[in-house]
Scaffold this motif. Structure first.
Motif, PDB file in Angstrom:
ATOM      1  N   LEU A 151       0.679  -1.345   0.188  1.00  0.00           N
ATOM      2  CA  LEU A 151      -0.187  -0.078  -0.027  1.00  0.00           C
ATOM      3  C   LEU A 151       0.744   1.244  -0.130  1.00  0.00           C
ATOM      4  CD1 LEU A 151      -2.690   1.414   0.382  1.00  0.00           C
ATOM      5  CD2 LEU A 151      -2.536   1.343   2.799  1.00  0.00           C
ATOM      6  N   PHE A 152       0.633   2.361  -1.117  1.00  0.00           N
ATOM      7  CA  PHE A 152       1.511   3.509  -0.897  1.00  0.00           C
ATOM      8  C   PHE A 152       0.429   4.430  -0.714  1.00  0.00           C
ATOM      9  CE2 PHE A 152       2.672   6.975  -4.035  1.00  0.00           C
ATOM     10  CZ  PHE A 152       3.715   7.550  -3.236  1.00  0.00           C
ATOM     11  N   ARG A 184      -1.794  13.484  -5.917  1.00  0.00           N
ATOM     12  CA  ARG A 184      -2.528  12.602  -6.640  1.00  0.00           C
ATOM     13  C   ARG A 184      -1.708  11.971  -7.856  1.00  0.00           C
ATOM     14  NH1 ARG A 184      -7.726  11.923  -8.045  1.00  0.00           N
ATOM     15  NH2 ARG A 184      -8.362  13.295  -5.943  1.00  0.00           N
ATOM     16  N   ASN A 185      -0.591  12.773  -8.539  1.00  0.00           N
ATOM     17  CA  ASN A 185       0.032  12.175  -9.541  1.00  0.00           C
ATOM     18  C   ASN A 185       0.755  11.059  -9.032  1.00  0.00           C
ATOM     19  OD1 ASN A 185       1.080  12.264 -12.398  1.00  0.00           O
ATOM     20  ND2 ASN A 185       3.072  12.844 -11.354  1.00  0.00           N
ATOM     21  N   VAL A 207       0.447  -0.985  -7.872  1.00  0.00           N
ATOM     22  CA  VAL A 207       0.589  -0.890  -6.567  1.00  0.00           C
ATOM     23  C   VAL A 207      -0.591  -0.339  -5.874  1.00  0.00           C
ATOM     24  CG1 VAL A 207       2.148   0.202  -4.542  1.00  0.00           C
ATOM     25  CG2 VAL A 207       3.005  -0.620  -6.852  1.00  0.00           C
ATOM     26  N   LEU A 208      -1.212  -0.968  -4.887  1.00  0.00           N
ATOM     27  CA  LEU A 208      -2.407  -0.351  -4.272  1.00  0.00           C
ATOM     28  C   LEU A 208      -2.096   0.923  -3.715  1.00  0.00           C
ATOM     29  CD1 LEU A 208      -5.533  -0.514  -3.273  1.00  0.00           C
ATOM     30  CD2 LEU A 208      -4.454  -1.768  -1.392  1.00  0.00           C
ATOM     31  N   SER A 209      -2.892   2.258  -3.827  1.00  0.00           N
ATOM     32  CA  SER A 209      -2.486   3.415  -3.430  1.00  0.00           C
ATOM     33  C   SER A 209      -3.500   3.931  -2.816  1.00  0.00           C
ATOM     34  CB  SER A 209      -1.812   4.375  -4.510  1.00  0.00           C
ATOM     35  OG  SER A 209      -0.739   3.702  -5.187  1.00  0.00           O
ATOM     36  N   ALA A 210      -3.333   4.787  -1.905  1.00  0.00           N
ATOM     37  CA  ALA A 210      -4.718   5.739  -1.429  1.00  0.00           C
ATOM     38  C   ALA A 210      -3.982   7.215  -1.202  1.00  0.00           C
ATOM     39  CB  ALA A 210      -4.984   5.297  -0.045  1.00  0.00           C
ATOM     40  N   LEU A 211      -4.976   8.222  -1.728  1.00  0.00           N
ATOM     41  CA  LEU A 211      -4.697   9.498  -1.659  1.00  0.00           C
ATOM     42  C   LEU A 211      -4.979  10.033  -0.396  1.00  0.00           C
ATOM     43  CD1 LEU A 211      -3.543  12.012  -3.574  1.00  0.00           C
ATOM     44  CD2 LEU A 211      -6.058  12.359  -4.279  1.00  0.00           C
ATOM     45  N   PHE A 219      -7.409   6.524   6.166  1.00  0.00           N
ATOM     46  CA  PHE A 219      -7.434   6.578   4.711  1.00  0.00           C
ATOM     47  C   PHE A 219      -8.439   5.753   4.121  1.00  0.00           C
ATOM     48  CE2 PHE A 219      -4.532   3.181   6.314  1.00  0.00           C
ATOM     49  CZ  PHE A 219      -5.138   2.019   5.488  1.00  0.00           C
ATOM     50  N   LEU A 220      -8.784   6.145   2.747  1.00  0.00           N
ATOM     51  CA  LEU A 220      -9.983   5.394   1.967  1.00  0.00           C
ATOM     52  C   LEU A 220      -9.404   4.561   1.101  1.00  0.00           C
ATOM     53  CD1 LEU A 220     -13.099   5.356   1.143  1.00  0.00           C
ATOM     54  CD2 LEU A 220     -12.165   7.330  -0.569  1.00  0.00           C
ATOM     55  N   LEU A 221      -9.804   3.253   0.922  1.00  0.00           N
ATOM     56  CA  LEU A 221      -9.474   2.425   0.000  1.00  0.00           C
ATOM     57  C   LEU A 221     -10.474   1.942  -0.996  1.00  0.00           C
ATOM     58  CD1 LEU A 221      -7.455  -0.653   1.997  1.00  0.00           C
ATOM     59  CD2 LEU A 221      -6.652   1.294   0.461  1.00  0.00           C
ATOM     60  N   SER A 222     -10.076   2.044  -2.254  1.00  0.00           N
ATOM     61  CA  SER A 222     -10.783   1.417  -3.230  1.00  0.00           C
ATOM     62  C   SER A 222      -9.824   0.549  -4.168  1.00  0.00           C
ATOM     63  CB  SER A 222     -11.297   2.743  -4.379  1.00  0.00           C
ATOM     64  OG  SER A 222     -10.242   3.163  -4.898  1.00  0.00           O
ATOM     65  N   ASP A 223     -10.523   0.081  -4.850  1.00  0.00           N
ATOM     66  CA  ASP A 223      -9.677  -0.945  -6.129  1.00  0.00           C
ATOM     67  C   ASP A 223      -8.615  -0.207  -7.008  1.00  0.00           C
ATOM     68  OD1 ASP A 223     -10.755  -2.910  -4.558  1.00  0.00           O
ATOM     69  OD2 ASP A 223     -11.819  -3.837  -6.508  1.00  0.00           O
ATOM     70  N   GLY A 224      -8.823   1.133  -7.050  1.00  0.00           N
ATOM     71  CA  GLY A 224      -7.853   1.644  -7.648  1.00  0.00           C
ATOM     72  C   GLY A 224      -6.863   2.729  -6.663  1.00  0.00           C
ATOM     73  N   PHE A 225      -6.905   3.970  -6.635  1.00  0.00           N
ATOM     74  CA  PHE A 225      -6.413   4.625  -5.474  1.00  0.00           C
ATOM     75  C   PHE A 225      -7.559   5.511  -4.935  1.00  0.00           C
ATOM     76  CE2 PHE A 225      -5.661   7.602  -9.013  1.00  0.00           C
ATOM     77  CZ  PHE A 225      -6.002   8.794  -8.513  1.00  0.00           C
TER      78      PHE A 225
END
Length: 257
Positions: free
Chosen positions: A117-118, A123-124, A134-138, A246-252
């Motif tokens: 998890l990153f 956002r970029n 790589v699973l990411s969260a903003l 943090f919020l997790l989705s299947d993208g970021f």
């Protein structure tokens, strides 16, 4: 290039590796200060560390632990690498690795370090990592900065139940794997003493969509402590109630709408 800290490395076969940007963890400080101030994601690192402490209290031989990588891509901060390291020690933050990388190859370093998890305020950066699987969260001011005795993770149910229309994207595979690891951590505790709280929010659809997302997460071994069906209502009130790190989705994770 990644440097190891003096803290004991977690077991590579079992640890849950999370990379957080130093820009998110530390705020600005005067040039003559020995340490940086506390940043947006500072409470997040404390919450991750608290989960590890509880796991080790229950079982000193526990191997399923969070392993934190502190990633620095900012060239100005890289010139002050000793200050970053001394800041983590000053605050007692448990960091397994310090990674100083250029903006061009930071994703390669995430992959080399088996990051699951990153977390970034950029956002970029989050988008680049997601595109490489790589699973990411903003992180933003609606999340991350909420002090809590628990690590609070919010799943975006609309992404969880999104149907597969072709080969499963690597980022979605990573999301499923990470959620299963969180579920395994949860099972180390009872609901009353858990340092990890998981919420679920669905924005589109009604109760059926929320029920489908709950069922999907349960099939991965995840116990949902709180569930919210917004039916396209604003996010703000729910975020102020659950206060996720943090919020997790299947993208970021982002908080649109």
């Amino acid at each position: 290039m990644c440097w190891f800290s003096f803290s004991l490395q977690k077991d590579a076969d079992h640890a849950v590796v999370i990379a957080v940007t130093s820009r998110a963890v530390f705020g600005s400080g005067a040039d003559d200060d020995e340490v940086y101030g506390e940043g947006l994601a500072f409470p997040l690192l404390q919450a991750l560390q608290r989960v590890n402490e509880h796991l080790l209290m229950n079982n000193p031989a526990e191997l399923l632990l969070f392993d934190i990588v502190l990633l620095t891509t900012d060239s100005q901060q890289q010139q002050q690498s000793p200050r970053i390291i001394s800041s983590t020690r000053h605050y007692g933050l448990e960091v397994g690795r310090f990674c100083f990388s250029s903006e061009e190859d930071f994703v390669e370093n995430l992959l080399k370090n088996n990051v699951q998890l990153f977390l970034s305020t950029d956002r970029n950066e989050a988008s680049q990592a997601t595109q490489r699987g790589v699973l990411s969260a903003l992180l933003d001011h609606q999340t991350a900065s909420c002090p809590s005795e628990q690590l609070k993770v919010l799943f975006f149910g609309d992404a969880v139940i999104q149907p597969d229309t072709g080969p499963t994207p690597p980022s979605r595979q990573a999301a499923r794997s990470f959620s299963a690891q969180l579920g395994e951590m949860q099972r180390r505790f009872t609901m009353s003493d858990s340092p990890l709280s998981i919420g679920l929010v669905t924005w589109r659809g009604g109760r059926d969509s929320c029920a489908d997302a709950l069922h999907t997460l349960r099939s991965r071994g995840v116990r949902v402590d709180e569930a919210y069906c917004l039916a396209e209502a604003p996010w703000g009130p729910i975020l102020s109630v659950f206060r996720p790190h943090f919020l997790l989705s299947d993208g970021f994770g982002g908080l649109e709408g």
